[in-house]
Design an enzyme around this catalytic site. Structure first.
Site, PDB file in Angstrom:
ATOM      1  N   LYS A   5       0.824  -1.217   0.000  1.00 39.23           N
ATOM      2  CA  LYS A   5       0.000   0.000   0.000  1.00 39.23           C
ATOM      3  C   LYS A   5       0.858   1.268   0.000  1.00 39.23           C
ATOM      4  CE  LYS A   5      -0.646   0.450   4.977  1.00 39.23           C
ATOM      5  NZ  LYS A   5      -1.540   0.792   6.047  1.00 39.23           N
ATOM      6  N   ASP A   6       2.158   1.154   0.335  1.00 40.33           N
ATOM      7  CA  ASP A   6       3.066   2.310   0.308  1.00 40.33           C
ATOM      8  C   ASP A   6       3.669   2.564  -1.072  1.00 40.33           C
ATOM      9  OD1 ASP A   6       2.748   2.639   3.051  1.00 40.33           O
ATOM     10  OD2 ASP A   6       4.527   1.465   3.555  1.00 40.33           O
ATOM     11  N   ARG A  54      -7.290   8.826   4.295  1.00 33.93           N
ATOM     12  CA  ARG A  54      -8.394   7.887   4.053  1.00 33.93           C
ATOM     13  C   ARG A  54      -9.091   7.498   5.353  1.00 33.93           C
ATOM     14  NH1 ARG A  54      -8.691   2.672   5.061  1.00 33.93           N
ATOM     15  NH2 ARG A  54      -6.471   2.604   5.525  1.00 33.93           N
ATOM     16  N   ARG A  55      -8.290   7.107   6.344  1.00 29.42           N
ATOM     17  CA  ARG A  55      -8.881   6.711   7.630  1.00 29.42           C
ATOM     18  C   ARG A  55      -9.597   7.888   8.282  1.00 29.42           C
ATOM     19  NH1 ARG A  55      -3.409   3.407   9.114  1.00 29.42           N
ATOM     20  NH2 ARG A  55      -4.030   1.384   8.266  1.00 29.42           N
ATOM     21  N   ARG A  77       2.079   9.961  13.220  1.00 29.91           N
ATOM     22  CA  ARG A  77       3.071   9.434  12.292  1.00 29.91           C
ATOM     23  C   ARG A  77       4.062   8.550  13.029  1.00 29.91           C
ATOM     24  NH1 ARG A  77       5.009  12.202   8.310  1.00 29.91           N
ATOM     25  NH2 ARG A  77       6.201  10.302   8.011  1.00 29.91           N
ATOM     26  N   ARG A 125       3.942   4.601  17.029  1.00 29.73           N
ATOM     27  CA  ARG A 125       2.557   5.093  17.046  1.00 29.73           C
ATOM     28  C   ARG A 125       1.787   4.535  18.241  1.00 29.73           C
ATOM     29  NH1 ARG A 125      -0.121   3.494  11.877  1.00 29.73           N
ATOM     30  NH2 ARG A 125       1.763   2.395  11.281  1.00 29.73           N
ATOM     31  N   CYS A 179      -0.744   9.156  -2.131  1.00 30.12           N
ATOM     32  CA  CYS A 179      -0.967   9.418  -0.703  1.00 30.12           C
ATOM     33  C   CYS A 179      -1.892  10.614  -0.496  1.00 30.12           C
ATOM     34  CB  CYS A 179       0.365   9.712  -0.024  1.00 30.12           C
ATOM     35  SG  CYS A 179       0.889   8.388   1.050  1.00 30.12           S
TER      36      CYS A 179
END
Length: 307
Positions: free
Chosen positions: A80-81, A125-126, A143, A149, A234
Site C-alpha cells: 500500500k506504500d 483515508r482513515r 506518524r 505510534r 498518498c
C-alpha cells in the site's frame, strides 16, 4: 542460483518482519540471501503529515535508489506504500499471499464512540471515513512506525488510533480488545507485501517470482488500477478492496471528502475471467458520479494547506 540475493528493507520492526519472511521463503527454495536494512525519508521526517512532504512513494524511494544503484537486488515493501507507477527499470516480481485487509481501532475504552472524542491517524483515508461516521470527533495526526505510534497513543490523551490489522498481527502487537473496523474500506493493496527488482536482473526476478500468489496479485492489481485512475497516491482519501470468491471478483471502492462530509462509492462484481480493466471502470464510475468534482476540491484543499 549461487549468487547471494541482497534483500533491501526499511529498518522498522514490521519492515524487517516482512523482509525476513521473504528471506525465509527464498532460502527454503534453495537461494542464498542477505538482508540490507535502510532508513526511508518517511521514517525520518515525522513532524509533518505525509501529504505535506509532497513525495509519492516516500517510504519506497530510498529502496528504489538502492535498487537502481545496484546496492540491493530486490526490495520488500508494504504494497500500500508503493506508488502505482514504479520507477523506470523497476518491476513487480511478486505479491506474497495477502494477510488480513481490515483496519482496527486500538483504544482506551470504546465509550467515546457514543460522544465526542479524539482519534489519531496519519492517513487521510482513515480520517475521512472516520469523520463520515463520527463527525463530532476530532482527528489528530499520528506518524511513525507501528511501535512508535502505539507508544504515542499511550502517552497522549487520545481515545484511540487506527492501524492496519495485518501490521499489528505480524509483529504480535494486536491488543485483544482492538475493534475490527469492518465498515472501513481499506487502502488499495493493504495487507499485501510486494517484492520489486530490476527488470534486467532476470535471474533474481525469476527467483522472486516463485513467491507470487496469483489471487493476491490479481486483487491488488485491480485496487491499484482503481487508485491510479483516480490519481490517488498518498494525497486523497481513497479506499479499495477486491476479493475473489467462487470464481468471481467482488470490488468496493470509495472516495471521500477530506472532512468526511461527502463521498462516492461503488460496489461491483465480475467473473474472474473478465477482469481486464475492472479497476479502471470502477474508478470511472466514481469520477462520473461526482468524484471528479470531489477530487478537484481535495486537490485545492491540500494545495492550500501546504502553501
Amino acid at each position: 542460483m549461487k549468487n547471494v540475493i541482497r534483500i533491501g528493507t526499511r529498518d522498522s520492526e514490521l519492515a524487517l518482519w516482512q523482509a525476513n519472511t521473504v528471506q525465509n521463503k527464498l532460502e527454503a527454495l534453495g537461494h542464498n540471501t542477505t538482508l540490507i536494512p535502510v532508513k526511508a525519508t518517511g521514517d525520518l521526517v515525522l513532524d509533518k503529515p505525509l501529504y505535506e512532504l509532497g513525495i509519492t512513494g516516500i517510504f519506497t524511494k530510498t529502496l528504489d535508489v538502492a535498487l537502481l544503484k545496484g546496492d540491493i537486488d530486490i526490495a520488500v515493501h508494504s504494497m500500500k506504500d508503493v506508488p502505482t507507477v514504479l520507477p523506470k527499470g523497476v518491476v513487480q516480481a511478486a505479491v506474497l499471499e495477502r494477510a488480513e485487509t481490515h483496519d482496527v481501532l486500538v483504544h482506551k475504552g470504546t465509550d467515546f464512540l457514543e460522544r465526542e472524542g479524539i482519534l489519531a491517524t496519519g492517513s487521510l483515508r482513515r480520517k475521512a471515513q472516520w469523520l463520515a461516521k463520527y463527525p463530532k470527533h476530532k482527528v489528530v495526526d499520528l506518524r511513525g512506525n507501528v511501535n512508535s505510534r502505539l507508544i504515542k497513543l499511550i502517552e497522549n490523551d487520545w481515545n484511540g488510533a487506527i492501524f492496519a490489522q495485518a501490521g499489528l498481527e505480524r509483529i504480535k502487537l494486536l491488543p485483544k480488545d482492538a475493534v475490527q473496523l469492518d465498515w472501513m474500506i481499506p487502502a488499495p493493496a493493504q495487507g499485501a507485501m510486494l517484492v520489486a527488482g530490476l527488470k534486467d536482473n532476470e535471474q533474481v526476478i525469476q527467483a522472486a517470482s516463485e513467491l507470487n500468489d496469483d489471487h493476491s496479485a490479481i486483487t491488488t492489481q485491480i485496487e491499484r488500477e482503481f487508485l491510479k485512475t483516480l490519481e490517488g497516491g498518498c494525497t486523497a482519501p481513497i479506499g479499495a478492496l477486491a476479493e475473489i470468491k467462487n470464481q468471481k471478483v467482488y470490488f468496493k471502492g470509495c472516495l471521500h471528502a477530506l472532512d468526511g462530509s461527502a463521498f462516492v462509492e461503488t460496489i461491483k462484481e465480475r467473473p474472474l475471467t473478465k477482469i481486464e480493466g475492472f479497476g479502471k471502470s470502477c474508478a470511472y464510475e466514481i469520477l462520473e458520479s461526482g468524484g471528479k468534482q470531489l477530487m478537484d476540491e481535495i486537490k485545492n484543499e491540500l494545495n492550500n494547506s501546504v502553501h
